[in-house]
Write a protein that holds these residues in place. Structure first.
Motif, short mmCIF file in Angstrom:
data_model
loop_
_atom_site.label_atom_id
_atom_site.label_comp_id
_atom_site.label_asym_id
_atom_site.label_seq_id
_atom_site.Cartn_x
_atom_site.Cartn_y
_atom_site.Cartn_z
N TRP A 392 35.73 38.94 6.23
CA TRP A 392 35.49 37.54 5.64
C TRP A 392 35.42 36.39 6.67
O TRP A 392 34.72 35.61 6.69
N GLU A 395 31.98 36.26 8.67
CA GLU A 395 30.90 35.82 7.83
C GLU A 395 31.07 34.10 7.64
O GLU A 395 30.20 33.40 7.60
N GLN A 396 32.56 33.89 7.26
CA GLN A 396 32.82 32.46 7.25
C GLN A 396 32.34 31.52 8.41
O GLN A 396 31.67 30.34 8.12
N VAL A 397 32.77 32.19 9.33
CA VAL A 397 32.56 31.10 10.70
C VAL A 397 31.07 31.29 10.98
O VAL A 397 30.57 30.17 11.40
N ALA A 399 28.72 31.18 8.83
CA ALA A 399 27.90 30.41 8.09
C ALA A 399 28.21 28.96 8.24
O ALA A 399 27.78 28.15 7.57
N GLY A 400 29.36 28.54 9.08
CA GLY A 400 29.61 27.25 9.43
C GLY A 400 30.77 26.63 8.46
O GLY A 400 30.84 25.44 8.61
N VAL A 401 31.44 27.60 7.78
CA VAL A 401 32.63 27.30 7.04
C VAL A 401 33.69 26.96 7.90
O VAL A 401 33.79 27.63 8.76
N GLU A 402 34.37 25.89 7.46
CA GLU A 402 35.60 25.64 8.42
C GLU A 402 36.60 26.64 7.97
O GLU A 402 37.16 26.37 6.87
N VAL A 403 37.28 27.37 8.70
CA VAL A 403 38.19 28.23 8.54
C VAL A 403 39.20 27.92 9.83
O VAL A 403 39.11 27.91 10.72
N ASP A 407 44.20 29.37 7.27
CA ASP A 407 43.29 29.99 6.11
C ASP A 407 43.25 31.60 6.22
O ASP A 407 43.37 32.34 5.43
N LYS A 411 44.67 34.32 3.96
CA LYS A 411 43.52 35.22 3.50
C LYS A 411 44.21 36.98 3.59
O LYS A 411 43.99 37.49 2.83
N THR A 454 36.28 28.41 15.62
CA THR A 454 34.79 28.11 16.28
C THR A 454 34.17 29.69 16.37
O THR A 454 34.88 30.44 16.83
#
Length: 702
Positions: A392, A395-397, A399-403, A407, A411, A454
């Protein structure tokens, strides 16, 4: 044609290097700048606006009580490794959130002793205008400082429930030699100061108890109590006083939630040989009342108890001391508090048998077969949660999602909660991105700015879960784009080599932990590097994540009885470049007997068992892949590569079918990729780049 031949040779050489056939080392292995080790100006300092108000209140209370210096350890009345908020006095006063540290307050100074895990964290969290860092192992000890700086006839105060008798005697002897008095304060002076400024300590927790069934424990509580009574009889002891919370929980097959992350409850347990059941086993807990389900559980295990309020322990010990015949013996472990010892000594006619470890410590550190099966089961469940969490995150990082680090922590807790018999994390998750990973015991906070993870970050994640069948502790370090710097790649690999070295070592039964520790440091030492924490600790069975008496540390531990089969340890070397990144690889391992039939890398070559003493080794039960893309394969031996490939094959074979059965196919695909054999993975990731370069150059020369 000549250009083509040269190009082919270059391509062949590079391909061979990728496959690991041609060793080379392109990295500068110089030691990092020592000045950066302790202080990094990249961390914002915590102003802690309440520091002066709190110190002023404490100093006022000290003056009223005739105390010139007051010691505030990180401790509760049970010498617990982790403490409840009600006992977090050192953190409240100094602002340092780490698990280790002691504050000394005088009329003009406030000094904080802590170990190297928290040097950098101190700079970030503590108001440096009012507190001074004292570096354990580098600066003088608190005892030395007091001896050298306290004037004759001055008074040093401490809450006697927060100091073990051993620590008390050592300090008292040193202070008496310079005419300084060590005084036990009847009340904790920090608690008084908190009341004065309308910031009282939280109430001591007293949460409901939980029965732990024999299907998890493998032994009934009555069996454990009977074994303890046999030891009392053999030593001619009138009473055994258990003060450690996990000792009580283990003995009675009960669990609680009074201390965050630790399934224990505030209690004492006394076994007496001079009284008949049920009055010969006395539990001090809460207000003295047990719920019906706990009563039924104890009855089903053949256990009878007298239950008294928790706060009655000291008056009971005093009365017992006066009631016992002159010359009777009471058994205490040396980690019992000075307050408990003093209460037992009330009559002046009772002897104390003080042992390094309580008899329960030795029972619980060697796991029975049911507990061992539980540990293995818990690590399968934990492996599923961790694999899903890392997939997770990446894939989030990507895709450019701020994690944020928080978080990620949330998770992992959420995914663990989906597994059966999970009771939350086993400690506060360490999720350190980039520079935060260099703070060895850093944990993200919900307060203040949130660090976003990042694509360029090396992320260190140390987390674990509490399950009814076992306790887990795992660290994985992953680069978010699998493209670390050469220095990070070198460090990642050297730490991995050390972990493999310890994981595959064979040693005689009874070896003490510190004898093994240098195996994990060898490859870092070879290039002048090291790390500032221990390499291994025991784990409790659905108990404290740090469990003595055995440790794998750089120095000897007086309580270490030597390693035996069926113990559980962590294996966690690391490396930390302050202000930049941290790396740690941690697995939980089971101690096994190593012979030619063992599931161990050295089994086939075994020809002896140390003259009948017995050969032992470790079997890794954590099941989460390492990020092999961060390894410098050229620094690994064939043996190390095979070890990792075999481990990853076992991880995939164990977790893969579970993910498929749950229809978690994306997680399965990620796991399959991460568990690929190292050399084939290197070819897969590197050859396309090489082929593109080769085609381009071929076109150019033609």
């Amino acid at each position: 044609m000549a250009a083509r031949n040269v190009l082919c040779l270059i391509f062949a050489f590079t391909a061979n290097a990728v496959l690991g056939h041609i060793p080379y080392n392109e990295y500068n292995l110089a030691e990092p700048d020592a000045a950066q080790y302790y202080v990094s100006s990249s961390y914002p300092r915590n102003t802690n606006d309440n520091s002066l108000e709190r110190l002023t209140a404490v100093r006022s209370v000290l003056q009223e009580n005739g105390v010139d210096a007051y010691i505030v350890p990180t401790a509760d009345a049970h010498n617990s490794a982790y403490i409840a908020p009600s006992d977090a006095r050192r953190e409240w006063l100094s602002g340092l959130r780490g698990s280790s540290g002691t504050v000394l307050v005088t009329n003009s100074l406030a000094l904080v002793w802590t170990d190297s895990r928290y040097f950098t964290q101190f700079e970030n969290e503590v108001n440096l205008e009012h507190f001074t860092l004292m570096r354990q192992g580098i600066d003088e000890s608190i005892q030395t400082w007091l001896v050298q700086n306290m004037g004759p006839y001055s008074v040093v105060g401490v809450d006697p429930t927060t100091y073990t008798r051993t620590a008390w005697n050592t300090l008292e002897s040193a202070l008496t030699a310079v005419n300084v008095t060590l005084q036990a304060t009847p009340e904790n002076l920090i608690d008084i100061a908190r009341e004065r400024i309308d910031d009282p300590a939280p109430a001591r927790p007293n949460d409901p108890l939980m029965p732990l069934e024999i299907s998890f424990t493998g032994r009934q509580s009555s069996e454990k109590l009977a074994e303890l009574r046999e030891q009392l009889s053999s030593r001619e002891v009138s009473a055994l006083v258990l003060t450690a919370l996990d000792d009580v929980a283990y003995t009675l097959n009960l669990r609680g939630s009074d201390i965050p992350y630790n399934p224990v409850f505030f209690s004492y347990l006394i076994l007496r040989s001079d009284l008949t059941a049920p009055n010969n086993t006395i539990l001090f807990w809460g207000n003295g009342d047990l719920s019906s389900d706990i009563i039924e559980h104890l009855a089903s295990e053949g256990t009878q108890l007298e239950v008294l309020p928790y706060e009655d322990i000291f008056s009971y010990l005093g009365d017992m001391s006066n009631e016992l015949p002159i010359g009777s013996t009471v058994w205490l472990s040396q980690d019992g508090s000075h307050a408990v010892y003093s209460a037992v000594e009330t009559s002046g006619t009772v002897n104390i048998l003080a042992t390094l470890n309580s008899p329960v410590v030795m029972m619980k550190c060697i796991k029975n077969e049911v507990e061992l099966r539980g540990f293995r089961s818990a690590h399968i469940k934990d492996g599923i949660a961790a694999v899903r969490g890392f997939r997770w995150l990446e894939e989030q990082v990507a895709a450019g999602v701020e994690v944020t680090e928080m978080d990620l922590s949330d998770k992992l807790a959420e995914l663990r909660s989906n597994e059966t018999d999970n009771y939350g994390p086993s400690f506060s998750t360490i999720a350190g991105a980039g520079e935060n990973g260099a703070m060895i015991h850093y944990s993200p906070s919900r307060e203040g700015p949130q660090r976003v993870i990042t694509k360029d970050d090396m992320v260190l994640v140390d987390s674990g879960g509490q399950y009814k069948d076992g306790t887990t502790d795992l660290t994985r370090t992953r680069h978010m784009s699998a493209s670390p710097t050469p220095e990070q790649r070198r460090a990642f690999t050297l730490v991995m080599k050390g972990q493999i070295q310890l994981a595959t070592t064979v040693f005689p039964r009874g070896t003490v932990g510190h004898t093994l520790e240098s195996f994990a440091r060898k490859y870092l030492w070879d290039v002048g590097l090291t790390y500032g924490h221990g390499t291994g600790h025991g784990l409790g069975h659905f108990l404290n994540v740090h469990e003595g008496p055995s440790w794998i540390l750089s120095g000897p531990i007086a309580t270490d009885p030597g390693i035996s089969a069926a113990m559980i340890f962590s294996n966690e070397p690391g490396y930390y470049e302050v202000g930049q990144y941290g790396i740690r690889h941690e697995d939980v391992v089971e101690v096994i007997v190593v012979d030619r039939n063992a599931d161990h890398p050295m089994a086939e070559g075994m020809v002896g068992d140390f003259g009948g003493l017995g050969a032992l080794g470790f079997y890794t039960i954590s099941l989460v892949p390492h990020q092999t893309a961060c390894l410098d394969v050229n620094l690994l031996t064939d043996f190390e590569i095979k070890y990792l490939d075999d481990y990853h094959a076992r991880v995939l074979a164990t977790l893969g079918p579970i993910l498929q059965d749950r229809d978690l196919l994306e997680d399965y695909a990620w796991l399959e990729k991460e568990c690929a054999p190292i050399r084939s993975a290197a070819v897969r990731t590197t050859m396309p780049v090489l082929l593109v370069a080769f085609v381009s150059l071929w076109s150019y020369v033609n």
